[in-house]
Design a protein around this motif. Sequence first.
Motif, PDB file in Angstrom:
ATOM      1  N   THR A 136      -1.755  10.793 -10.929  1.00  0.00           N
ATOM      2  CA  THR A 136      -3.177  10.607 -11.193  1.00  0.00           C
ATOM      3  C   THR A 136      -3.515   9.126 -11.154  1.00  0.00           C
ATOM      4  OG1 THR A 136      -2.814  10.400 -13.542  1.00  0.00           O
ATOM      5  CG2 THR A 136      -3.236  12.616 -12.694  1.00  0.00           C
ATOM      6  N   LYS A 137      -4.822   8.839 -11.208  1.00  0.00           N
ATOM      7  CA  LYS A 137      -5.265   7.423 -11.207  1.00  0.00           C
ATOM      8  C   LYS A 137      -4.667   6.664 -12.379  1.00  0.00           C
ATOM      9  CE  LYS A 137      -8.079   6.341  -7.786  1.00  0.00           C
ATOM     10  NZ  LYS A 137      -7.574   5.360  -6.846  1.00  0.00           N
ATOM     11  N   SER A 138      -4.681   7.313 -13.546  1.00  0.00           N
ATOM     12  CA  SER A 138      -4.197   6.596 -14.724  1.00  0.00           C
ATOM     13  C   SER A 138      -2.686   6.399 -14.638  1.00  0.00           C
ATOM     14  CB  SER A 138      -4.577   7.345 -16.007  1.00  0.00           C
ATOM     15  OG  SER A 138      -3.890   8.574 -16.067  1.00  0.00           O
ATOM     16  N   GLN A 139      -1.983   7.337 -14.025  1.00  0.00           N
ATOM     17  CA  GLN A 139      -0.542   7.131 -13.835  1.00  0.00           C
ATOM     18  C   GLN A 139      -0.295   5.991 -12.856  1.00  0.00           C
ATOM     19  OE1 GLN A 139       0.345  11.211 -12.884  1.00  0.00           O
ATOM     20  NE2 GLN A 139       1.673  11.424 -14.672  1.00  0.00           N
ATOM     21  N   GLN A 140      -1.125   5.957 -11.801  1.00  0.00           N
ATOM     22  CA  GLN A 140      -1.000   4.835 -10.856  1.00  0.00           C
ATOM     23  C   GLN A 140      -1.234   3.508 -11.560  1.00  0.00           C
ATOM     24  OE1 GLN A 140      -3.410   5.231  -7.345  1.00  0.00           O
ATOM     25  NE2 GLN A 140      -2.810   7.360  -7.055  1.00  0.00           N
ATOM     26  N   PHE A 141      -2.201   3.541 -12.483  1.00  0.00           N
ATOM     27  CA  PHE A 141      -2.518   2.305 -13.198  1.00  0.00           C
ATOM     28  C   PHE A 141      -1.329   1.853 -14.031  1.00  0.00           C
ATOM     29  CE2 PHE A 141      -4.062   0.192 -17.044  1.00  0.00           C
ATOM     30  CZ  PHE A 141      -4.717  -0.874 -16.463  1.00  0.00           C
ATOM     31  N   SER A 142      -0.771   2.784 -14.801  1.00  0.00           N
ATOM     32  CA  SER A 142       0.274   2.324 -15.711  1.00  0.00           C
ATOM     33  C   SER A 142       1.629   2.136 -15.024  1.00  0.00           C
ATOM     34  CB  SER A 142       0.395   3.258 -16.922  1.00  0.00           C
ATOM     35  OG  SER A 142       0.123   4.582 -16.558  1.00  0.00           O
ATOM     36  N   TYR A 143       1.881   2.778 -13.873  1.00  0.00           N
ATOM     37  CA  TYR A 143       3.201   2.604 -13.266  1.00  0.00           C
ATOM     38  C   TYR A 143       3.217   1.680 -12.052  1.00  0.00           C
ATOM     39  CZ  TYR A 143       4.588   6.252 -16.457  1.00  0.00           C
ATOM     40  OH  TYR A 143       4.834   6.938 -17.596  1.00  0.00           O
ATOM     41  N   ILE A 144       2.066   1.455 -11.457  1.00  0.00           N
ATOM     42  CA  ILE A 144       2.061   0.537 -10.307  1.00  0.00           C
ATOM     43  C   ILE A 144       1.268  -0.737 -10.601  1.00  0.00           C
ATOM     44  CG2 ILE A 144       1.528   0.252  -7.868  1.00  0.00           C
ATOM     45  CD1 ILE A 144       1.579   3.301  -7.628  1.00  0.00           C
ATOM     46  N   ILE A 145       0.010  -0.529 -11.001  1.00  0.00           N
ATOM     47  CA  ILE A 145      -0.872  -1.695 -11.138  1.00  0.00           C
ATOM     48  C   ILE A 145      -0.414  -2.611 -12.265  1.00  0.00           C
ATOM     49  CG2 ILE A 145      -3.215  -2.372 -11.775  1.00  0.00           C
ATOM     50  CD1 ILE A 145      -4.251  -0.125 -10.115  1.00  0.00           C
ATOM     51  N   LEU A 146      -0.240  -2.055 -13.435  1.00  0.00           N
ATOM     52  CA  LEU A 146       0.099  -2.888 -14.588  1.00  0.00           C
ATOM     53  C   LEU A 146       1.410  -3.658 -14.400  1.00  0.00           C
ATOM     54  CD1 LEU A 146      -1.689  -3.380 -16.886  1.00  0.00           C
ATOM     55  CD2 LEU A 146      -0.455  -1.701 -18.257  1.00  0.00           C
ATOM     56  N   PRO A 147       2.498  -2.966 -13.966  1.00  0.00           N
ATOM     57  CA  PRO A 147       3.743  -3.721 -13.774  1.00  0.00           C
ATOM     58  C   PRO A 147       3.598  -4.851 -12.763  1.00  0.00           C
ATOM     59  CG  PRO A 147       4.176  -1.376 -13.752  1.00  0.00           C
ATOM     60  CD  PRO A 147       2.688  -1.520 -13.755  1.00  0.00           C
ATOM     61  N   SER A 148       2.764  -4.628 -11.720  1.00  0.00           N
ATOM     62  CA  SER A 148       2.669  -5.707 -10.732  1.00  0.00           C
ATOM     63  C   SER A 148       1.756  -6.831 -11.198  1.00  0.00           C
ATOM     64  CB  SER A 148       2.197  -5.149  -9.383  1.00  0.00           C
ATOM     65  OG  SER A 148       0.987  -4.463  -9.569  1.00  0.00           O
ATOM     66  N   LEU A 149       0.914  -6.516 -12.167  1.00  0.00           N
ATOM     67  CA  LEU A 149       0.059  -7.584 -12.701  1.00  0.00           C
ATOM     68  C   LEU A 149       0.766  -8.375 -13.805  1.00  0.00           C
ATOM     69  CD1 LEU A 149      -3.549  -6.121 -13.030  1.00  0.00           C
ATOM     70  CD2 LEU A 149      -2.693  -7.798 -11.407  1.00  0.00           C
ATOM     71  N   LYS A 150       1.803  -7.756 -14.364  1.00  0.00           N
ATOM     72  CA  LYS A 150       2.428  -8.356 -15.551  1.00  0.00           C
ATOM     73  C   LYS A 150       2.804  -9.829 -15.381  1.00  0.00           C
ATOM     74  CE  LYS A 150       6.423  -7.152 -17.185  1.00  0.00           C
ATOM     75  NZ  LYS A 150       7.521  -6.233 -17.563  1.00  0.00           N
TER      76      LYS A 150
ATOM     77  N   ALA B 164       0.820  -1.219   0.000  1.00  0.00           N
ATOM     78  CA  ALA B 164       0.000   0.000   0.000  1.00  0.00           C
ATOM     79  C   ALA B 164       0.854   1.269   0.000  1.00  0.00           C
ATOM     80  CB  ALA B 164      -0.933   0.006   1.204  1.00  0.00           C
ATOM     81  N   SER B 165       2.096   1.128   0.480  1.00  0.00           N
ATOM     82  CA  SER B 165       2.945   2.322   0.555  1.00  0.00           C
ATOM     83  C   SER B 165       3.255   2.890  -0.829  1.00  0.00           C
ATOM     84  CB  SER B 165       4.245   1.988   1.294  1.00  0.00           C
ATOM     85  OG  SER B 165       4.910   0.957   0.615  1.00  0.00           O
ATOM     86  N   PHE B 166       3.227   1.989  -1.863  1.00  0.00           N
ATOM     87  CA  PHE B 166       3.420   2.471  -3.236  1.00  0.00           C
ATOM     88  C   PHE B 166       2.390   3.534  -3.576  1.00  0.00           C
ATOM     89  CE2 PHE B 166       5.394  -1.762  -4.735  1.00  0.00           C
ATOM     90  CZ  PHE B 166       6.617  -1.368  -4.215  1.00  0.00           C
ATOM     91  N   PHE B 167       1.157   3.191  -3.288  1.00  0.00           N
ATOM     92  CA  PHE B 167       0.063   4.102  -3.649  1.00  0.00           C
ATOM     93  C   PHE B 167       0.134   5.389  -2.845  1.00  0.00           C
ATOM     94  CE2 PHE B 167      -1.634  -0.026  -4.926  1.00  0.00           C
ATOM     95  CZ  PHE B 167      -1.943   0.255  -6.242  1.00  0.00           C
ATOM     96  N   GLU B 168       0.491   5.235  -1.540  1.00  0.00           N
ATOM     97  CA  GLU B 168       0.607   6.428  -0.707  1.00  0.00           C
ATOM     98  C   GLU B 168       1.667   7.351  -1.273  1.00  0.00           C
ATOM     99  OE1 GLU B 168       1.364   4.910   3.208  1.00  0.00           O
ATOM    100  OE2 GLU B 168      -0.578   3.866   3.182  1.00  0.00           O
ATOM    101  N   ALA B 169       2.820   6.772  -1.608  1.00  0.00           N
ATOM    102  CA  ALA B 169       3.914   7.569  -2.148  1.00  0.00           C
ATOM    103  C   ALA B 169       3.486   8.253  -3.439  1.00  0.00           C
ATOM    104  CB  ALA B 169       5.126   6.676  -2.399  1.00  0.00           C
ATOM    105  N   ALA B 170       2.793   7.475  -4.317  1.00  0.00           N
ATOM    106  CA  ALA B 170       2.363   8.025  -5.600  1.00  0.00           C
ATOM    107  C   ALA B 170       1.411   9.196  -5.394  1.00  0.00           C
ATOM    108  CB  ALA B 170       1.697   6.943  -6.433  1.00  0.00           C
ATOM    109  N   GLN B 171       0.495   8.989  -4.429  1.00  0.00           N
ATOM    110  CA  GLN B 171      -0.476  10.065  -4.171  1.00  0.00           C
ATOM    111  C   GLN B 171       0.215  11.320  -3.663  1.00  0.00           C
ATOM    112  OE1 GLN B 171      -3.268   8.071  -1.701  1.00  0.00           O
ATOM    113  NE2 GLN B 171      -4.548   7.482  -3.449  1.00  0.00           N
ATOM    114  N   LEU B 172       1.227  11.097  -2.778  1.00  0.00           N
ATOM    115  CA  LEU B 172       1.963  12.240  -2.242  1.00  0.00           C
ATOM    116  C   LEU B 172       2.648  13.014  -3.355  1.00  0.00           C
ATOM    117  CD1 LEU B 172       3.589  11.047   1.090  1.00  0.00           C
ATOM    118  CD2 LEU B 172       1.837  12.796   0.747  1.00  0.00           C
ATOM    119  N   ASP B 173       3.170  12.241  -4.330  1.00  0.00           N
ATOM    120  CA  ASP B 173       3.857  12.886  -5.448  1.00  0.00           C
ATOM    121  C   ASP B 173       2.881  13.419  -6.479  1.00  0.00           C
ATOM    122  OD1 ASP B 173       6.159  12.380  -4.240  1.00  0.00           O
ATOM    123  OD2 ASP B 173       6.684  10.603  -5.410  1.00  0.00           O
ATOM    124  N   GLY B 174       1.586  13.229  -6.237  1.00  0.00           N
ATOM    125  CA  GLY B 174       0.574  13.802  -7.124  1.00  0.00           C
ATOM    126  C   GLY B 174       0.296  12.999  -8.371  1.00  0.00           C
TER     127      GLY B 174
END
Lengths: 316, 517
Positions: free
Chosen positions: A214-228, A202-212
Motif C-alpha cells: 500500500t501507499k503507507s507501506q511504500q512510505f515506511s519501507y521505501i521513502i522514509l529509509p531513503s530520506l533518513k 523507480a524499480s523499488f516502487f514498481e516491485a513494491a506495487q507488484l507485491d501489493g
Amino acid sequence: MAIEKKGRTEKKKSRRSTRIDNVQLFILALPAIILLFVFCYIPIGGVILAFKKFKVNLGILGSPWSGLDNFRFFFTSSDAWRVIRNTLGMNFLFIVFTTLCSVLFAVIMFNLRNRRMVKLYQTTTLMPSFLSWVVVGYMVYALLMPGEMGLINQVLTLFGAEPVDWYARAAYWPVILLLVKLWHGVGYNSLFYYASLMGIDASFFEAAQLDGATKSQQFSYIILPSLKPVIIVMTLLNIGNIFRADFGLFFNVPRNVGVLYPTTDVVDTYVYRALTQLGDVGMSTAVGLVQSLVGFVLILITNLVVRRIDPESALF
Amino acid sequence: MAKKQLFKSLLAGLLAGTMLLSGCGQQETGGAQEKEKEGASEIAGSEQAETDTAKEEEIIPVRWITAGTPQTGMDAVLAEVNKILGERYGLNLQLEIYDYGSYDEKMNMIISSGEAFDVCFTTQSWLNKYQPNVSRGAFLPLDELIEANAPGLKNILPEFLFEQARVEGAVYAVPNYQICYDSFGFMMRKDLVEKYEFDWENVKTIEDMYPFWDAVRDNEPDLYPVGDLSIQAFEEDFVAINMIGDYYSAGGSGVSMYIKKGDDSYTVDWFPDLVKEYKSAFGELYRRGYIRDDIITLQDDSADVTAGKYASRLGIVKPGGEIEQKLQAGGYDYVQVALTKPFINALASRAAMNAVSSSSEHPEAAIKMLEVMNTDVEIYNMINYGIEGTNYTMENGFVKEIPDSGYFFNSGWALGNQFNAYLVEGQKEGVWEETMEINNNAEVSPISGFSFNEEPVSTQMAQMSSVAGEYKFAGLYDDFEARFEEYRTKMEQAGVEEYKAEVQRQLDEWLKANGKK
C-alpha cells in the motif's frame, strides 16, 4: 548498490587519469575552498578578542588581556536563563516542525502526478524564502497591527470578537514565530527532501506495487529509509546552530517590542540590544564564542548518539 | 590525453584570468594617480611642471566622515571647495556623508576595523558615541595638536566648550559651537491653534495643553494630537521635561542619574519613584487618546512628520525652531512655546562634535581642517549650502535653495561653528545672536564638565541597557504598577546600585578636584 557501481567504474580507470580527475575536481572546488578559508578559517584568530579589552589604536594583538571579564556581562545577567531558554526552545521547535512539514510537503509533491502543478506549488512555497526578514516583519505587522488596523483584528471584529492586542501578549508569540518560520522556510527545506526522493530508483516502487504494497507501506519501507540520511544530516547541521538564533526573524518580526521579550528575546537579540549601546567588540566576541562552542559540543553529542543507534547514518 | 589538454587549458585560463584581474587593478590605480595629478595641477594653475610636483606634495588629503543626507552633487561642490582649500591651506577635503540611519553602524565598522580616516562626527548620546570611542582608543587627544597647528580654534570657540569635551583631562573632539542650552517645549501647528482658538502663548504646564489636544482628538481624526521630535524617545523626553525643573542630570546610559537642585551634598540617584510617577503620567496621555495607538510598535514616523500629521510635537525649543519645523513637517506654519527655562547641561556641548581619528595619517592636517571649518566662513558655507548660483542664490542676505540642484547639505551644526552659517530664507535676522545671547545667560549645571567614565561598570551598563529596552513605554500598559516594580527589581539585579556608587565616587573626586566640595 550505488557504491558497487562506482567501484567497478573506478577500477577500469588507470591510476593516472584518476589523479587528473582529482586535480580537476580540486580546481573546481578551489574557489569555494578559498572562500571558506578566507571567511571561516582566518577569522577564527579573532576569538582572542573575547579575552581582550579591545583598543582600536592598539589593534587586535596589542590590546591588553582581560581574562574572562568579557564573559561576565552575559552570564551574570538576570536574563541569561530566559534568553537561553528561548533560544534553545524556539530552535528546537523550529527543527522539529520544519523537518516534519518539509518532509511531508516533499512526499506530497512526490506523489502528485501533475508535474505542472508540482512546479506551481513548489514555486509558491519557495517564494517566501527569498523575502528578507525586514519585509516579512512588515507583512506580519500588517496582519497583526494593534487596534482595528490589522487584517486579523478586522476579521475578528467582523465576526463580533474583540480585537486582540497581539504586540502586548507575549504568550502568543512562540506560535506566531513558529508559523512565520514555517511559512518562510518549508518550501526551501522541502527541496532537499524532494531531490533525494527523486533519486530513489523507480524499480523499488514498481516491485513494491507488484507485491501489493500500500501507499503507507511504500512510505515506511521505501521513502522514509531513503530520506533518513538527509534528515539526519540536516538535523545535525541545525543542532549545531541551535544556540544561534535567526536574528532577522527574532528582531524584525516582533518589532523589538519590550513586552514580548519574555518569549521572543534570544541570545542574538539580547546581545545586539545591550551592545549596540556600547559597541564593545570584546563582549560580542565572547558571546559569539560561547555560541560556537555550545554548537560544536552539541554536534559531537548528537553525532555520538546517532552513531550508537545507527552507525551507517552518522556524519563522522 | 584529451583530459590532460583540458587541464592545461584550464590552468592557462586561470592564469590569464589572474593576470587580467591584476592588470586591471594596476591600470585603475594608475588612473587614479593621474587623476590626482590632474587635480593638483588644476590647483597649481599655470605654474611650471617642476613646481607642480612640489605643490602636489604640499596638498594633504583629509578624509572627513559625517552624518546627514547624502548629496548627489557633492563631487562638483568639493572640486570648488578644494580649489580654495588647496590654495589657502594646502588641504584637500574628502567628505563622506552617510544618512543618520546607517551612520552609527558605518562608523562602528570603520573604527573597529582600523580603517584610515581623519575626522568624524561624534555625539555624546546620539550617533557614533563619544565616550565609548574615547575609551577604546579611537580618537586622538587634541590639546597639543590644537596648540601647535590650530590656535584659531581656541580663539573662536569659548573655553567652556572644551571643558565639557574633556575626558579625564584631555580633549578628544572639537565641539561644534551652536545652541548649547536645552529648553523643552511644544511646537504647534498654527492653523490648528487658530482654528480651535487655543491660547498657546500662556501654556505653562503640560496640563495646559489638554484643551488643544482634546479638540484635535475629537475633530481631526487624521491627525495625532501630540508627538515627539524623536518619537522613539517620547517617554524619556516626557520624563526629562518633568525632571528638569528640580534636578540636574548627571549622565548615564541605560539609566539616567540625577542630582536634586540645591542639594549641597551632590547625592546622585536614579529617583525611581519620581520616574515611576512621570511614566504613569505619560500613560495617562496615552489613555486620553493624545498619543498614537501604535507608538509601541512604531519604528519610524518620518512619513507622518513630513505630512504634518502631528498637531503638536514635544522637543527642544529654540530661536528659529518654527522655521525648521515648517521645512521639516509639511510646510505648515508653526508656533512654539517653552515650558522649561534655558538650561545648560553638564555635557551639553557634546551634542555635536568632530573628532580626529587615531588611525589618521596626518593628524596635523586633520586639526587644521577642523580649524578651517570653524573659522573660514566662505568654505564652511560652501560645504553647507553648495556653490552660489548653482545650488543656492542670495536674496537680501538670505540663502535660497535652488531645488534639485544636487547639493544643499544645510546641517551646519554637524560641520562646525554654526554661528558662521549664512541665514536661510525664512530664518529670523539675528537668530544666531539671539541663540548666543541665551547660551550666555542660561542657567549652567553646577557640575558642568563632569563626565562619567563608564569603563569600570560596563558590565552593569550593558545589562541595564537591555533592561531599559524591555521596559520601554511601560507606562502605556494597564498593569503599569506591577510592570514598573518588575523593572525596578531587574534594574537592581543588573547593578544599578553599583553603577550609582561609581557615578557618586567619580563625581566626588571631580568635585574635590574642582574645589566644589
